[in-house]
Design a protein around this motif. Structure first.
Motif, PDB file in Angstrom:
ATOM      1  N   GLN A 192      39.315  41.467  45.750  1.00 31.38           N
ATOM      2  CA  GLN A 192      39.125  41.011  44.467  1.00 31.38           C
ATOM      3  C   GLN A 192      39.853  39.524  44.503  1.00 31.38           C
ATOM      4  O   GLN A 192      39.621  38.673  43.976  1.00 31.38           O
ATOM      5  CB  GLN A 192      39.806  41.860  43.239  1.00 31.38           C
ATOM      6  N   SER A 193      41.201  39.803  45.222  1.00 37.35           N
ATOM      7  CA  SER A 193      42.081  38.525  45.238  1.00 37.35           C
ATOM      8  C   SER A 193      41.288  37.355  46.109  1.00 37.35           C
ATOM      9  O   SER A 193      41.219  36.248  45.879  1.00 37.35           O
ATOM     10  CB  SER A 193      43.331  38.617  45.873  1.00 37.35           C
ATOM     11  N   GLU A 194      40.648  37.730  47.291  1.00 34.66           N
ATOM     12  CA  GLU A 194      39.865  36.810  48.045  1.00 34.66           C
ATOM     13  C   GLU A 194      38.491  36.102  47.111  1.00 34.66           C
ATOM     14  O   GLU A 194      38.400  35.028  47.434  1.00 34.66           O
ATOM     15  CB  GLU A 194      39.370  37.451  49.336  1.00 34.66           C
ATOM     16  N   CYS A 195      38.157  36.888  46.222  1.00 32.64           N
ATOM     17  CA  CYS A 195      37.035  36.428  45.504  1.00 32.64           C
ATOM     18  C   CYS A 195      37.463  35.446  44.515  1.00 32.64           C
ATOM     19  O   CYS A 195      36.866  34.507  44.112  1.00 32.64           O
ATOM     20  CB  CYS A 195      36.401  37.566  44.703  1.00 32.64           C
ATOM     21  N   ALA A 196      38.697  35.813  44.035  1.00 29.70           N
ATOM     22  CA  ALA A 196      39.271  34.752  42.970  1.00 29.70           C
ATOM     23  C   ALA A 196      39.804  33.463  43.659  1.00 29.70           C
ATOM     24  O   ALA A 196      39.437  32.258  43.255  1.00 29.70           O
ATOM     25  CB  ALA A 196      40.515  35.340  42.249  1.00 29.70           C
ATOM     26  N   GLN A 197      40.130  33.689  44.969  1.00 25.60           N
ATOM     27  CA  GLN A 197      40.557  32.595  45.649  1.00 25.60           C
ATOM     28  C   GLN A 197      39.380  31.524  46.177  1.00 25.60           C
ATOM     29  O   GLN A 197      39.593  30.316  46.118  1.00 25.60           O
ATOM     30  CB  GLN A 197      41.451  32.783  46.885  1.00 25.60           C
ATOM     31  N   ASP A 198      38.416  32.298  46.451  1.00 26.26           N
ATOM     32  CA  ASP A 198      36.996  31.432  46.785  1.00 26.26           C
ATOM     33  C   ASP A 198      36.695  30.656  45.625  1.00 26.26           C
ATOM     34  O   ASP A 198      36.141  29.564  45.445  1.00 26.26           O
ATOM     35  CB  ASP A 198      36.101  32.499  47.344  1.00 26.26           C
ATOM     36  N   PHE A 199      36.601  31.457  44.412  1.00 23.93           N
ATOM     37  CA  PHE A 199      36.268  30.788  43.110  1.00 23.93           C
ATOM     38  C   PHE A 199      37.127  29.571  42.758  1.00 23.93           C
ATOM     39  O   PHE A 199      36.643  28.505  42.511  1.00 23.93           O
ATOM     40  CB  PHE A 199      36.037  31.789  42.101  1.00 23.93           C
ATOM     41  N   TYR A 200      38.444  29.705  42.987  1.00 27.59           N
ATOM     42  CA  TYR A 200      39.220  28.598  42.695  1.00 27.59           C
ATOM     43  C   TYR A 200      38.612  27.293  43.679  1.00 27.59           C
ATOM     44  O   TYR A 200      38.684  26.222  43.188  1.00 27.59           O
ATOM     45  CB  TYR A 200      40.662  29.062  43.002  1.00 27.59           C
ATOM     46  N   GLN A 201      38.543  27.686  44.989  1.00 29.70           N
ATOM     47  CA  GLN A 201      38.347  26.594  45.739  1.00 29.70           C
ATOM     48  C   GLN A 201      36.889  26.098  45.537  1.00 29.70           C
ATOM     49  O   GLN A 201      36.711  24.645  45.663  1.00 29.70           O
ATOM     50  CB  GLN A 201      38.338  27.105  47.261  1.00 29.70           C
ATOM     51  N   ASN A 202      35.743  26.786  45.365  1.00 26.34           N
ATOM     52  CA  ASN A 202      34.587  26.140  45.006  1.00 26.34           C
ATOM     53  C   ASN A 202      34.509  25.430  43.750  1.00 26.34           C
ATOM     54  O   ASN A 202      33.987  24.389  43.814  1.00 26.34           O
ATOM     55  CB  ASN A 202      33.569  27.414  44.786  1.00 26.34           C
ATOM     56  N   VAL A 203      35.180  25.786  42.616  1.00 28.58           N
ATOM     57  CA  VAL A 203      35.348  25.097  41.413  1.00 28.58           C
ATOM     58  C   VAL A 203      35.946  23.668  41.436  1.00 28.58           C
ATOM     59  O   VAL A 203      35.557  22.555  41.111  1.00 28.58           O
ATOM     60  CB  VAL A 203      35.880  25.951  40.436  1.00 28.58           C
ATOM     61  N   ALA A 204      37.270  23.688  42.443  1.00 27.46           N
ATOM     62  CA  ALA A 204      37.957  22.519  42.871  1.00 27.46           C
ATOM     63  C   ALA A 204      37.087  21.209  43.372  1.00 27.46           C
ATOM     64  O   ALA A 204      37.090  20.258  43.275  1.00 27.46           O
ATOM     65  CB  ALA A 204      39.176  22.954  43.530  1.00 27.46           C
ATOM     66  N   GLU A 205      36.194  22.011  44.428  1.00 25.65           N
ATOM     67  CA  GLU A 205      35.595  21.184  45.420  1.00 25.65           C
ATOM     68  C   GLU A 205      34.462  20.400  44.606  1.00 25.65           C
ATOM     69  O   GLU A 205      34.093  19.264  44.645  1.00 25.65           O
ATOM     70  CB  GLU A 205      34.735  21.896  46.547  1.00 25.65           C
ATOM     71  N   LYS A 206      33.823  21.344  43.636  1.00 29.27           N
ATOM     72  CA  LYS A 206      32.666  20.811  42.706  1.00 29.27           C
ATOM     73  C   LYS A 206      33.297  19.646  41.767  1.00 29.27           C
ATOM     74  O   LYS A 206      32.632  18.843  41.366  1.00 29.27           O
ATOM     75  CB  LYS A 206      32.015  21.929  42.078  1.00 29.27           C
ATOM     76  N   LEU A 207      34.509  20.008  41.087  1.00 29.47           N
ATOM     77  CA  LEU A 207      35.072  19.048  40.370  1.00 29.47           C
ATOM     78  C   LEU A 207      35.164  17.726  41.013  1.00 29.47           C
ATOM     79  O   LEU A 207      35.168  16.542  40.240  1.00 29.47           O
ATOM     80  CB  LEU A 207      36.448  19.547  39.742  1.00 29.47           C
ATOM     81  N   GLN A 208      35.775  17.500  42.187  1.00 26.16           N
ATOM     82  CA  GLN A 208      35.871  16.391  42.923  1.00 26.16           C
ATOM     83  C   GLN A 208      34.826  15.704  43.357  1.00 26.16           C
ATOM     84  O   GLN A 208      34.594  14.537  43.338  1.00 26.16           O
ATOM     85  CB  GLN A 208      37.029  16.809  44.024  1.00 26.16           C
ATOM     86  N   THR A 209      33.871  16.553  43.899  1.00 27.15           N
ATOM     87  CA  THR A 209      32.449  15.868  44.548  1.00 27.15           C
ATOM     88  C   THR A 209      31.409  15.955  43.944  1.00 27.15           C
ATOM     89  O   THR A 209      30.834  14.691  43.796  1.00 27.15           O
ATOM     90  CB  THR A 209      32.288  16.788  45.888  1.00 27.15           C
TER      91      THR A 209
END
Length: 505
Positions: A192-209
């Motif tokens: 579950q922690s891995e899913c949350a970390q992946d979600f943080y990373q994907n959203v941050a990349e979408k916000l920037q790119t």
């Protein structure tokens, strides 16, 4: 010669300073990721930063997946071969097939479940739902949590309105993530922690790119996303029953209680609590580290650690009249943790490690202070006599409660200290002295009693030896004595005795 002597004295002073801090000193390089990427590491990630840990975790996970696939293929081949052999040899069918089924069942129950867990969607069964409902908190807690959840949801929607079109997409992504997490409650907390970390990373990349959001607004958006998500997921992912977080909490709490006798002098803490301002800073630092448990969002828990650390730096600065160093900060943080004994300390550290935005733990003052807190807890768990510059005998006596370090004497208090506190410590010193005197008198009385018994026994033995060596003989009674001249028969005609004569002058 003078230069060599000077260098020798300087080296000796450095060695003495190192020996004084040998148990508490932590080099700055020890706080960084052991892979050398430059970010802060974490004991929960085996010394790696969150980025390097995920890479190592992915490698181990892919290796496990590959092994599981190979096992599944081998079992499939064995099953086909067993089925083919069963068709040709009907007589040995039951024996061979029963052994194969037993072997296949053992291996499947041990490893193949991992393949299903990775490659199939998880579903919550009715039985599990009943168990979770049976362990649900009381209605009042549920109402309080729902009120806070509604408030955070409204704040999150109001915040996203400033982002216009990207805000709608962010809200959809968050709702999709929450639905996914609700269907993956049976996964381990690490997954579950891995899913949350992946979600943080994907959203941050979408916000920037994709959405071209400025970096300062990206950080604010990630903070709000973390607050919204973790407020709703807090009761499911904080100290779950599938982990040993609660057991670790009790162990740390018991350890800190056993170390209640540790003084600031033993830890080389450069803080003088007799100064009123410093004492207030220490109280505020303890309050902040205890308040960490009441927060639901990892960022808010980190904020409590940061406020506590800043109060510590201010206390050191006021005491020393100069900025504090890392060697001063860590012992003081250890002292604050020992004095405050924060509730559920390990659970809070694990919760922050698993579900906090990784950028906060890898860089910045929040990551630095959190890494120092992890080091402080690790130091407390391994604290021994050498770390406190004590002998093993004194350390064992302090840990078992047989004795305690000498209390502060009333004469050393500043004039501003309350008279009641001075009198209390004076009475404690008097009681301690009376106790020592009583113990000394009892010891001496026992020794005197033993000496008297030994002396009496010795005298009795000597008398007995003399009596045995020289026994007492009682002679018969003597006859009556006759006249002196009774036997002088031949001398009956003795001249009369001389008479005194008086001569005239």
């Amino acid at each position: 010669v003078f230069l060599s002597l000077t260098l020798f004295s300087l080296n000796r002073k450095k060695m003495n300073l190192k020996s004084e801090r040998r148990g508490i000193h932590v080099d700055q390089s020890e706080l960084l990721c052991k892979k050398g990427c430059g970010y802060y590491g974490n004991p929960a990630w085996q010394g790696f930063c969150s980025k390097c840990w995920r890479e190592e975790y992915h490698k181990a996970r892919q290796k496990q997946i590959q092994e599981d696939w190979e096992l599944a293929e081998r079992l499939q081949r064995e099953e086909e071969e067993a089925y083919a052999s069963s068709q040709s040899t009907q007589g040995a069918q039951s024996l061979t097939f029963s052994k194969f089924e037993e072997k296949k069942t053992n291996e499947k129950t041990r490893k193949v479940t991992t393949v299903k867990k990775f490659f199939t969607a998880s579903s919550r069964t009715g039985a599990k739902k009943e168990i979770q409902e049976a362990k649900a908190p009381s209605p009042s807690i549920n109402r309080q949590a729902s009120i806070e959840t509604d408030r955070v949801s409204k704040e999150f929607i109001e915040f996203l309105k400033t982002y216009h079109k990207p805000g709608q997409d962010i809200y959809k992504q968050c709702k999709l993530f929450l639905d996914t997490m609700n269907h993956k409650r049976d996964l381990s907390i690490e997954e579950q922690s891995e899913c949350a970390q992946d979600f943080y990373q994907n959203v941050a990349e979408k916000l920037q790119t994709r959405w071209k959001v400025p970096p300062e607004k990206v950080e604010k958006a990630m903070d709000q996303i973390e607050k919204y998500i973790m407020t709703r997921q807090y009761k499911y992912v904080f100290c779950p029953e599938t982990t040993d977080d609660e057991k670790k909490d009790l162990a740390v709490q018991k350890r800190i209680r056993a170390l209640h006798w540790v003084t600031p002098q033993m830890l080389c803490v450069p803080v003088n609590e007799e100064i009123p301002e410093v004492s207030d800073m220490v109280v505020k630092a303890i309050t902040d580290i205890i308040e960490m448990d009441s927060k639901r969002v990892p960022r808010d828990k980190l904020a409590c650690i940061t406020k506590c650390s800043k109060h510590i730096f201010n206390a050191i600065k006021i005491t020393k009249n100069e900025p504090a160093s890392a060697d001063d900060f860590l012992p003081t943080l250890i002292y604050i943790v020992l004095k405050g004994n924060p509730p559920r300390l390990q659970s809070n550290i694990q919760y922050i490690t698993r579900f906090c935005n990784p950028s906060r733990l890898m860089t910045g003052e929040d990551g630095y202070y959190f890494t120092n807190l992890c080091c402080a807890v690790a130091f407390i768990e391994k604290l021994d006599a050498q770390s406190l510059n004590l002998s093993q005998e004194d350390f064992d006596r302090f840990m078992t409660g047989q004795t305690s370090p000498k209390k502060q004497e009333s004469d050393s208090f500043s004039p501003d200290v309350c008279l009641g506190v001075k009198q209390m410590y004076k009475n404690l010193d008097l009681l301690s002295q009376l106790n020592e005197r009583q113990e000394r008198i009892v010891t001496e009385a026992k020794k005197l009693e033993k000496d008297l018994i030994d002396w009496t026994d010795g005298i009795t033995k000597e008398v007995q030896d003399i009596v045995e060596k020289y026994p007492l003989e009682i002679k018969p009674k003597n006859q009556a004595l006759a006249a002196i001249d009774s036997e002088n028969v031949e001398n009956d005609k003795l001249p009369p005795p001389l008479q005194p004569q008086v001569y005239a002058g």
